[in-house]
Structures are given as structure tokens and as C-alpha cells.
Design a protein around this motif. Structure first.
Motif, PDB file in Angstrom:
ATOM      1  N   ARG A  29       0.838  -1.194   0.000  1.00 37.05           N
ATOM      2  CA  ARG A  29       0.000   0.000   0.000  1.00 37.05           C
ATOM      3  C   ARG A  29       0.880   1.253   0.000  1.00 37.05           C
ATOM      4  N   ALA A  30       0.232   2.381  -0.186  1.00 39.27           N
ATOM      5  CA  ALA A  30       0.966   3.650  -0.217  1.00 39.27           C
ATOM      6  C   ALA A  30       1.685   3.925   1.098  1.00 39.27           C
ATOM      7  N   ASP A  31       1.118   3.413   2.208  1.00 35.89           N
ATOM      8  CA  ASP A  31       1.754   3.633   3.508  1.00 35.89           C
ATOM      9  C   ASP A  31       2.797   2.571   3.832  1.00 35.89           C
ATOM     10  N   GLY A  32       3.086   1.682   2.858  1.00 33.77           N
ATOM     11  CA  GLY A  32       4.106   0.669   3.048  1.00 33.77           C
ATOM     12  C   GLY A  32       3.629  -0.604   3.703  1.00 33.77           C
ATOM     13  N   ARG A  33       2.373  -0.659   4.106  1.00 35.66           N
ATOM     14  CA  ARG A  33       1.852  -1.859   4.756  1.00 35.66           C
ATOM     15  C   ARG A  33       1.471  -2.921   3.730  1.00 35.66           C
ATOM     16  N   GLN A  34       1.365  -4.132   4.227  1.00 38.95           N
ATOM     17  CA  GLN A  34       1.003  -5.267   3.383  1.00 38.95           C
ATOM     18  C   GLN A  34      -0.434  -5.130   2.882  1.00 38.95           C
ATOM     19  N   VAL A  35      -0.654  -5.521   1.655  1.00 41.21           N
ATOM     20  CA  VAL A  35      -1.990  -5.472   1.073  1.00 41.21           C
ATOM     21  C   VAL A  35      -2.847  -6.599   1.618  1.00 41.21           C
ATOM     22  N   ALA A  36      -4.087  -6.283   1.967  1.00 41.67           N
ATOM     23  CA  ALA A  36      -5.082  -7.285   2.350  1.00 41.67           C
ATOM     24  C   ALA A  36      -6.299  -7.072   1.464  1.00 41.67           C
ATOM     25  N   LEU A  37      -6.757  -8.115   0.827  1.00 42.71           N
ATOM     26  CA  LEU A  37      -7.872  -7.993  -0.117  1.00 42.71           C
ATOM     27  C   LEU A  37      -9.026  -8.906   0.263  1.00 42.71           C
ATOM     28  N   PRO A  38     -10.250  -8.452   0.036  1.00 44.91           N
ATOM     29  CA  PRO A  38     -11.407  -9.310   0.278  1.00 44.91           C
ATOM     30  C   PRO A  38     -11.495 -10.397  -0.785  1.00 44.91           C
ATOM     31  N   LEU A  39     -12.327 -11.386  -0.530  1.00 46.03           N
ATOM     32  CA  LEU A  39     -12.456 -12.512  -1.448  1.00 46.03           C
ATOM     33  C   LEU A  39     -12.913 -12.062  -2.832  1.00 46.03           C
ATOM     34  N   SER A  40     -13.765 -11.066  -2.902  1.00 42.74           N
ATOM     35  CA  SER A  40     -14.231 -10.583  -4.203  1.00 42.74           C
ATOM     36  C   SER A  40     -13.089 -10.004  -5.023  1.00 42.74           C
ATOM     37  N   ALA A  41     -12.161  -9.304  -4.362  1.00 47.80           N
ATOM     38  CA  ALA A  41     -11.012  -8.736  -5.076  1.00 47.80           C
ATOM     39  C   ALA A  41     -10.103  -9.843  -5.599  1.00 47.80           C
ATOM     40  N   LEU A  42      -9.998 -10.941  -4.857  1.00 51.65           N
ATOM     41  CA  LEU A  42      -9.223 -12.081  -5.345  1.00 51.65           C
ATOM     42  C   LEU A  42      -9.859 -12.645  -6.611  1.00 51.65           C
ATOM     43  N   GLY A  43     -11.195 -12.649  -6.647  1.00 52.22           N
ATOM     44  CA  GLY A  43     -11.888 -13.147  -7.837  1.00 52.22           C
ATOM     45  C   GLY A  43     -11.610 -12.287  -9.057  1.00 52.22           C
ATOM     46  N   PHE A  44     -11.649 -10.976  -8.889  1.00 48.81           N
ATOM     47  CA  PHE A  44     -11.368 -10.082 -10.016  1.00 48.81           C
ATOM     48  C   PHE A  44      -9.914 -10.223 -10.471  1.00 48.81           C
ATOM     49  N   ALA A  45      -8.994 -10.435  -9.511  1.00 53.03           N
ATOM     50  CA  ALA A  45      -7.583 -10.592  -9.863  1.00 53.03           C
ATOM     51  C   ALA A  45      -7.322 -11.931 -10.546  1.00 53.03           C
ATOM     52  N   ASN A  78      -6.319 -12.301   7.358  1.00 50.50           N
ATOM     53  CA  ASN A  78      -5.852 -11.332   8.339  1.00 50.50           C
ATOM     54  C   ASN A  78      -7.057 -10.714   9.034  1.00 50.50           C
ATOM     55  N   PRO A  79      -7.131 -10.789  10.362  1.00 54.04           N
ATOM     56  CA  PRO A  79      -8.305 -10.265  11.068  1.00 54.04           C
ATOM     57  C   PRO A  79      -8.378  -8.748  11.124  1.00 54.04           C
ATOM     58  N   GLY A  80      -7.284  -8.078  10.792  1.00 53.73           N
ATOM     59  CA  GLY A  80      -7.275  -6.619  10.839  1.00 53.73           C
ATOM     60  C   GLY A  80      -6.756  -6.101  12.174  1.00 53.73           C
ATOM     61  N   GLY A  81      -6.661  -4.794  12.276  1.00 49.52           N
ATOM     62  CA  GLY A  81      -6.136  -4.171  13.487  1.00 49.52           C
ATOM     63  C   GLY A  81      -5.448  -2.861  13.143  1.00 49.52           C
ATOM     64  N   LEU A  82      -5.139  -2.093  14.149  1.00 50.16           N
ATOM     65  CA  LEU A  82      -4.586  -0.763  13.921  1.00 50.16           C
ATOM     66  C   LEU A  82      -3.254  -0.796  13.177  1.00 50.16           C
ATOM     67  N   LYS A  83      -2.420  -1.803  13.448  1.00 48.69           N
ATOM     68  CA  LYS A  83      -1.096  -1.853  12.843  1.00 48.69           C
ATOM     69  C   LYS A  83      -0.997  -2.895  11.734  1.00 48.69           C
ATOM     70  N   SER A  84      -2.120  -3.455  11.336  1.00 48.15           N
ATOM     71  CA  SER A  84      -2.076  -4.524  10.336  1.00 48.15           C
ATOM     72  C   SER A  84      -2.428  -3.992   8.958  1.00 48.15           C
ATOM     73  N   ALA A  85      -2.445  -4.904   8.018  1.00 50.24           N
ATOM     74  CA  ALA A  85      -2.770  -4.536   6.638  1.00 50.24           C
ATOM     75  C   ALA A  85      -4.254  -4.308   6.433  1.00 50.24           C
ATOM     76  N   GLY A  86      -5.047  -4.642   7.440  1.00 46.69           N
ATOM     77  CA  GLY A  86      -6.497  -4.562   7.296  1.00 46.69           C
ATOM     78  C   GLY A  86      -7.088  -5.954   7.162  1.00 46.69           C
ATOM     79  N   ARG A  87      -8.396  -6.025   7.186  1.00 49.68           N
ATOM     80  CA  ARG A  87      -9.051  -7.331   7.101  1.00 49.68           C
ATOM     81  C   ARG A  87      -9.032  -7.846   5.672  1.00 49.68           C
ATOM     82  N   GLY A  88      -8.866  -9.155   5.533  1.00 51.41           N
ATOM     83  CA  GLY A  88      -8.879  -9.765   4.212  1.00 51.41           C
ATOM     84  C   GLY A  88      -7.784 -10.792   4.067  1.00 51.41           C
ATOM     85  N   TYR A  89      -7.544 -11.189   2.847  1.00 51.85           N
ATOM     86  CA  TYR A  89      -6.506 -12.180   2.543  1.00 51.85           C
ATOM     87  C   TYR A  89      -5.165 -11.490   2.334  1.00 51.85           C
ATOM     88  N   VAL A  90      -4.113 -12.121   2.853  1.00 46.78           N
ATOM     89  CA  VAL A  90      -2.755 -11.598   2.701  1.00 46.78           C
ATOM     90  C   VAL A  90      -1.857 -12.722   2.206  1.00 46.78           C
TER      91      VAL A  90
END
Length: 203
Positions: A29-45, A78-90
């Protein structure tokens, strides 16, 4: 009035879809954190060129693929959290390694006629046999399908062996039918089937 099936005639091999998913998750991501994507985004990718009526359709299409990749440790939730990539697949370490291996194969063989399925297979094998595997796949060699008895229960029972060098196994599958389908998907010519035990020379 006839109904037109959405995405009729489209097909993306699993190996290619997995590489596309890994590429999407390996970005930052722009802030340097790991990308986390929802299942729908995995489908489009995973299925470029497909037309999904809603994100739910993309998520449904990617559900089985994501489960398989998660079971093999390539990606995780990834369950998400303040310091994580956010909720979704990583992407996990094994996924990064698989993607790096595929990219190395592509750089080593820039003029190769390997298909995306063949390239993904070469990337998945041990480094010391990748060059030879790539040559066999490029040549579309003759192969023998046989029940192997050399390995234990952790290895599928039916192997795809190069006919001219039966000590070299291209892959192993759970059934003879899956072995045939796999060989054909890799562009290999099946010239003999040996379903009995000890079917290959030296096995």
C-alpha cells in the motif's frame, strides 16, 4: 428467449489464477503496509476478462481457489487491526517464495515457448530440476502414466514419467484420469498407461 451464459467459454488455469492472486497480494500500500484484499477482489484478480454482475459473484468464483491456496500456506486470512494490513486475505511467506520462483523462471527463459501452466509447474519443482523440466515441457515429450510404488502414502500413486527417461517424473496425481488430464494440460503426449503396481521400469 434464450439465456446467454455469463463468461461462457472462458477458462483460466488454476496455476495462472494463483500467480495472479499472489501478484495482487504481494504489492504494498501507499503507507508501506502489506496489502489485504477481500475474497471478491481475489476473484477479479484471478479471473481477468470475466464479467461478474456483482462482487458476490467474483467472491463465489474465487472461494475454492482461495481455500486451496490457504490450505497450502500460500495465503492467509488477516483479522485486521490498527497496525495490520487490514481485514482480508494476505500473502504468506510460501506464497512470496512461489511467486519469486515463477518470476525467476520467466527471467531465465525469456524466449521460452512455455505456456502459463507450464511456467507455473516449472516454478513449483525443485530448483535443481527446473531447467530439465522446462526442456521436457517445451519439447512436449512422450510420457508414460503408471502406478508408482517407490514413494510412500504422502505422494499420489499415479506418476507422469518421461517415456525416454522414466526415472524423471513430471508430476504425480491421485488417479489415472487426473494424471492424463494433467499431462495433456502440460502439453505432453501420453503414449502408454500402466495401471498395475510396479508398472515402470525400476519402480
Amino acid at each position: 428467449m434464450s439465456k446467454t451464459l455469463r463468461n461462457s467459454g472462458l477458462h483460466t488455469a488454476q496455476e495462472e489464477s494463483e500467480l495472479l492472486v499472489l501478484k495482487a497480494l504481494a504489492s504494498t500500500r501507499a503507507d508501506g503496509r502489506q496489502v489485504a484484499l477481500p475474497l471478491s477482489a481475489l476473484g477479479f484478480a484471478a479471473y481477468p476478462g470475466y464479467s461478474f454482475k456483482a462482487p458476490q459473484g467474483a467472491a463465489l468464483a474465487a472461494a475454492k481457489l482461495a481455500r486451496s491456496m490457504q490450505d497450502r500456506g500460500l495465503i492467509g486470512r488477516n483479522p485486521g487491526g490498527l497496525k495490520s494490513a487490514g481485514r482480508g486475505y494476505v500473502v504468506r511467506l510460501a506464497g512470496i517464495q512461489a511467486l519469486k520462483a515463477a518470476q525467476e523462471i520467466a527471467s531465465v527463459l525469456p524466449d521460452s515457448s512455455l505456456t502459463s501452466i507450464q511456467s507455473a509447474h516449472v516454478a513449483a519443482v525443485f530448483p535443481e530440476v527446473r531447467a530439465q523440466m522446462a526442456e521436457f515441457l517445451k519439447a512436449g515429450v512422450d510420457v508414460v502414466l503408471a502406478r508408482q510404488t517407490e514413494c510412500g502414502a504422502d505422494v499420489p500413486p499415479f506418476c507422469i514419467a518421461v517415456a525416454s527417461d522414466q526415472a524423471f517424473w513430471v508430476d504425480c496425481c491421485e488417479t489415472m484420469e487426473l494424471a492424463r488430464s494433467r499431462a495433456e494440460a502440460l502439453g505432453l503426449r501420453v503414449v502408454e498407461l500402466r495401471a498395475e503396481r510396479g508398472g515402470l521400469d525400476g519402480i
